[in-house]
Write an enzyme that holds these catalytic residues in place. Sequence first.
Site, short mmCIF file in Angstrom:
data_model
loop_
_atom_site.label_atom_id
_atom_site.label_comp_id
_atom_site.label_asym_id
_atom_site.label_seq_id
_atom_site.Cartn_x
_atom_site.Cartn_y
_atom_site.Cartn_z
N GLU A 1 0.80 -1.24 0.00
CA GLU A 1 0.00 0.00 0.00
C GLU A 1 0.83 1.27 0.00
O GLU A 1 0.41 2.29 0.55
CB GLU A 1 -0.97 0.01 1.19
CG GLU A 1 -2.04 -1.06 1.06
CD GLU A 1 -3.13 -0.95 2.11
OE1 GLU A 1 -2.91 -0.30 3.14
OE2 GLU A 1 -4.21 -1.53 1.89
N GLU B 1 -6.47 -8.07 -0.61
CA GLU B 1 -7.12 -7.83 0.69
C GLU B 1 -8.54 -7.34 0.44
O GLU B 1 -8.80 -6.62 -0.54
CB GLU B 1 -6.40 -6.75 1.52
CG GLU B 1 -5.06 -7.15 2.06
CD GLU B 1 -4.42 -6.04 2.91
OE1 GLU B 1 -5.15 -5.31 3.60
OE2 GLU B 1 -3.19 -5.93 2.85
C1 GAL Z 1 -4.85 -2.73 4.80
C2 GAL Z 1 -3.42 -3.11 5.16
C3 GAL Z 1 -3.36 -4.27 6.13
C4 GAL Z 1 -4.33 -4.05 7.22
C5 GAL Z 1 -5.69 -3.92 6.65
C6 GAL Z 1 -6.78 -3.84 7.67
O1 GAL Z 1 -4.95 -1.43 4.32
O2 GAL Z 1 -2.73 -3.46 4.01
O3 GAL Z 1 -2.07 -4.42 6.62
O4 GAL Z 1 -3.99 -2.90 7.93
O5 GAL Z 1 -5.73 -2.75 5.86
O6 GAL Z 1 -7.99 -3.95 7.03
#
Ligand code: GAL
Length: 724
Positions: A378, A439
């Site tokens: 990110e 994710e």
């Molecule tokens: C994302 C990040 C993860 C975690 C996640 C929580 O933005 O890459 O490490 O923080 O959010 O939902």
Amino acid sequence: MRTVYPFNADWLYVADHVDLTAPDDLFEKITLPHTNRLFTHRNVDNLDYQFISTYRKHFDWTPDPSQPQLFLDFDGVMLAATVYLNGVLLVEHLGGFAPFSVDLTPALAAGPNTLTVVVDSRERPDVPPFGHRVDYLTFGGIYRDVYLRAVPACHIDNVFVRPQEVLSQPRLEVAVRLSQPAPELTLRASLIDPAGAVIATTETPAPQPDALLRFDHLPPVALWTLDQPALYTVEVTLLAAGQPTDAVSSRFGFRTAEFRPDDGFYLNGQRLKLFGLNRHQIYPYIGVAAPARLQRQDAEILKFELGCNIVRTSHYPQSPHFLNRCDEIGLLVFEEFAGWQHIGDAAWQQVALAELRAMIERDRNHPCIILWGVRINESADDDAFYSRTNALAHALDDTRPTGGVRDFLSSSLLEDVYTFNDFSNSVAEPTRQPHLITEFAGHMYPTKSWDGEERMVDHALLHAHVHDRQMGNRRVAGAIGWAAFDYNTHIEFGSGDRICHHGVMDIFRLPKWAAYFYESQQSPARRVVLRLAAHWALGDSAGGAADSMLVFSNCDEVEATVGEQVVGRFQPNRADYPSLPHPPITIRGLNTALAHNQYKLGDLRLVGYLDGQPAARLEFPADRLPRRLLLTADADTLAADGADMTRLVIQLVDQLGNPAPFAIKIVTLEVEGEAELIGENPFPVVASNGALYLKARHQPGLVRVTAKTDGLPAATATVELLAL
Ligand code: GAL
């Protein structure tokens, strides 16, 4: 020939930065893997692991002229390590996630030696992932295994096994790097099949110090597949006048793994929707210092309990034990280098690149790994930096694509796969190809095991919804949800208890209802799944009644009965989840059934049917009070090595063995035998369950753990400690 000595035992430790001459009695005796301190499972403050500590180890060395060089191999030290031998500074290593080796030879003495490792576990802004905020804790200590490796002056440094043309005319290339050119030596490679038989050998003279060994004609080979992950071994031997002088073995598999534009992912030429979860290496109490057994168990949970076919090692290289188990059980891996949102200065980038190199050189023979993550998770676009990470990954491994995880569409794509964190709570239409969701969910819906029914259900359905959408979109290779397990985090994140309750399982790896969704997507041929995502405690619902309940199952249909009253037979909800293999099932009409019963709450029975035959049953009594205390050790035996651990699960269950919702009790544990409890004792059980670890000491024998709580019979678990 080389000798590799396990080097985890008999270390000395002090939670302070002490002088090299400090007396031994300042230290305590410990065994690796080690956390610089123990914690409670929540409310962990990152300040508590941020200090410098000192590890010391005395060892005797008898020089052997055939093995003049001695290396110390660290699998991982958090976050920076300065290594001294006999008072001589040898190395300062930065970076907590990748392995590194220290050449001890320049300071090695015949006879007694003293090794000192000063470990800096502070969140140093010059070392990834730090420099800005980070959503996870890194913890501290020499938290992975250590080995001592005695080698001849000319030895094998690295072996890279590259299967070629796997699906047509399998061949094998084995790239070997030696420590120095060896014009008078010969390299031999033997190919060993999964049963241990040598099925082919090849040789090449005069490595320079790089050499390529080829197997151009192979007998038929078995593929590495998810159901039958056949593992082969290449043994590389260095020969002087026909006599072996060094040898290294490497496991690998024959498989192809390919992302195709607009067409998703193919394993061995067959389309496979990627279905998985992210994993942090964080455990309750022990931070990141989990021994091999627990690392391996995480892979097993992901594959067999949750039914995943892929895991992402968010956001760093993880334990070799975890990756080895992924190879053995057929679980695909997206492995990424260390970092989180922030890119540091040139020196910081150098550390990141070194960790990327170490990760790929360590892991490129794992058939489970299908993709390298070469962007800081990110982070913003940075073409200069990411041109270097991509070039390095491609130079070290021409057999795998790169990905780079970002959370916005249409960034500059220097990688082979557009790996995207999609927090739209659905599936955004891909703008680049190939496209993999790395994710979703996570902070969009934090959910605790003790949350109310609606939240637990919505959490599960968010995962179901996104997977349904990704499975219905051919331009999406798959989706990896956030996250497998809850994890400890920094103050900017989490639920105030410094835990991100983002897991489909809690930090103990015990399931929430979202885990039931994952579990239910596997084929019933593998395991029949029938799970109720409801408390069967109607008074917990708004208005004191719920007319519907959710079931996750891979059965064709489910029949529900309350008391003697049949509620009905219910089928998977294909209208709302057209693309899932096994959509959720909603049981409706409970109130009508209860009305027939004059609102007397009866027992709930669910029967799952496959091909018209009953295949699974669940029964929930009307009385949901905790009636029994259960204590279960995951392992029956442990190695008496001072480090091996098993999880001890505590459960409060109703009279039929179902979790008693919202049971809150204090449970006290007692251990008889040579083992130690790691965790909170007494333990506050909330929402029916929780866990501790049992850690072996050094004597073999039986260990008996007894759990007690007011008003219920005691429970016991027995574990045998085995001699090494
Ligand atoms: C994302 C990040 C993860 C975690 C996640 C929580 O933005 O890459 O490490 O923080 O959010 O939902």
